[in-house]
Design a protein around this motif. Structure first.
Motif, PDB file in Angstrom:
ATOM      1  N   GLU A   2       0.836  -1.191   0.000  1.00 50.38           N
ATOM      2  CA  GLU A   2       0.000   0.000   0.000  1.00 50.38           C
ATOM      3  C   GLU A   2       0.877   1.250   0.000  1.00 50.38           C
ATOM      4  O   GLU A   2       1.820   1.357   0.766  1.00 50.38           O
ATOM      5  N   SER A   3       0.546   2.195  -0.894  1.00 51.42           N
ATOM      6  CA  SER A   3       1.337   3.429  -0.938  1.00 51.42           C
ATOM      7  C   SER A   3       0.829   4.407   0.121  1.00 51.42           C
ATOM      8  O   SER A   3      -0.328   4.378   0.515  1.00 51.42           O
ATOM      9  N   LYS A   4       1.728   5.243   0.577  1.00 50.61           N
ATOM     10  CA  LYS A   4       1.403   6.242   1.588  1.00 50.61           C
ATOM     11  C   LYS A   4       1.502   7.621   0.969  1.00 50.61           C
ATOM     12  O   LYS A   4       2.320   7.859   0.091  1.00 50.61           O
ATOM     13  N   ILE A   5       0.683   8.530   1.441  1.00 56.79           N
ATOM     14  CA  ILE A   5       0.690   9.897   0.917  1.00 56.79           C
ATOM     15  C   ILE A   5       2.068  10.534   1.104  1.00 56.79           C
ATOM     16  O   ILE A   5       2.510  11.310   0.273  1.00 56.79           O
ATOM     17  N   SER A  34     -12.182  18.699 -12.174  1.00 58.72           N
ATOM     18  CA  SER A  34     -13.428  18.992 -11.452  1.00 58.72           C
ATOM     19  C   SER A  34     -13.370  20.267 -10.610  1.00 58.72           C
ATOM     20  O   SER A  34     -14.401  20.784 -10.205  1.00 58.72           O
ATOM     21  N   GLY A  35     -12.162  20.727 -10.292  1.00 61.06           N
ATOM     22  CA  GLY A  35     -12.039  21.914  -9.452  1.00 61.06           C
ATOM     23  C   GLY A  35     -12.117  21.611  -7.968  1.00 61.06           C
ATOM     24  O   GLY A  35     -12.216  22.517  -7.146  1.00 61.06           O
ATOM     25  N   GLU A  36     -12.058  20.343  -7.600  1.00 65.20           N
ATOM     26  CA  GLU A  36     -12.144  19.943  -6.193  1.00 65.20           C
ATOM     27  C   GLU A  36     -10.911  20.366  -5.395  1.00 65.20           C
ATOM     28  O   GLU A  36     -10.992  20.543  -4.190  1.00 65.20           O
ATOM     29  N   PHE A  53      -4.032  18.290  -2.641  1.00 64.33           N
ATOM     30  CA  PHE A  53      -4.660  16.984  -2.829  1.00 64.33           C
ATOM     31  C   PHE A  53      -4.930  16.324  -1.488  1.00 64.33           C
ATOM     32  O   PHE A  53      -6.006  15.777  -1.248  1.00 64.33           O
ATOM     33  N   GLN A  54      -3.968  16.394  -0.589  1.00 65.37           N
ATOM     34  CA  GLN A  54      -4.104  15.775   0.732  1.00 65.37           C
ATOM     35  C   GLN A  54      -5.228  16.425   1.535  1.00 65.37           C
ATOM     36  O   GLN A  54      -6.019  15.739   2.176  1.00 65.37           O
ATOM     37  N   THR A  55      -5.336  17.734   1.467  1.00 66.33           N
ATOM     38  CA  THR A  55      -6.407  18.453   2.160  1.00 66.33           C
ATOM     39  C   THR A  55      -7.770  18.000   1.629  1.00 66.33           C
ATOM     40  O   THR A  55      -8.691  17.722   2.388  1.00 66.33           O
ATOM     41  N   TRP A  56      -7.890  17.903   0.304  1.00 62.02           N
ATOM     42  CA  TRP A  56      -9.135  17.438  -0.303  1.00 62.02           C
ATOM     43  C   TRP A  56      -9.439  16.007   0.134  1.00 62.02           C
ATOM     44  O   TRP A  56     -10.572  15.680   0.500  1.00 62.02           O
ATOM     45  N   LEU A  57      -8.436  15.155   0.107  1.00 70.03           N
ATOM     46  CA  LEU A  57      -8.604  13.748   0.453  1.00 70.03           C
ATOM     47  C   LEU A  57      -9.077  13.573   1.897  1.00 70.03           C
ATOM     48  O   LEU A  57      -9.900  12.713   2.193  1.00 70.03           O
TER      49      LEU A  57
END
Length: 61
Positions: A2-5, A34-36, A53-57
């Protein structure tokens, strides 16, 4: 494995997101467009700051 952020580069490419989330290339491009989260387009190439990306995730605004 499993990959980690934390293992991702500071500036992501669409393929990094595709691989990390386990989604198709089309789905990854749709998500990026999408602008997410914040995306920088350089010519025809998308670059995504890992922090954005991490904040969105994590569901944080």
């Amino acid at each position: 494995m499993e990959s980690k952020i934390e293992d991702l580069p500071d500036i992501l490419e669409v393929d990094d997101i595709r691989s990390y989330l386990g989604i198709s290339k089309t789905a990854a491009y749709n998500l990026v467009k999408s602008g997410e989260f914040h995306v920088v387009k350089v010519g025809r190439i998308f670059r995504i700051p890992k922090k954005s990306f991490q904040t969105w995730l994590q569901g944080n605004d």
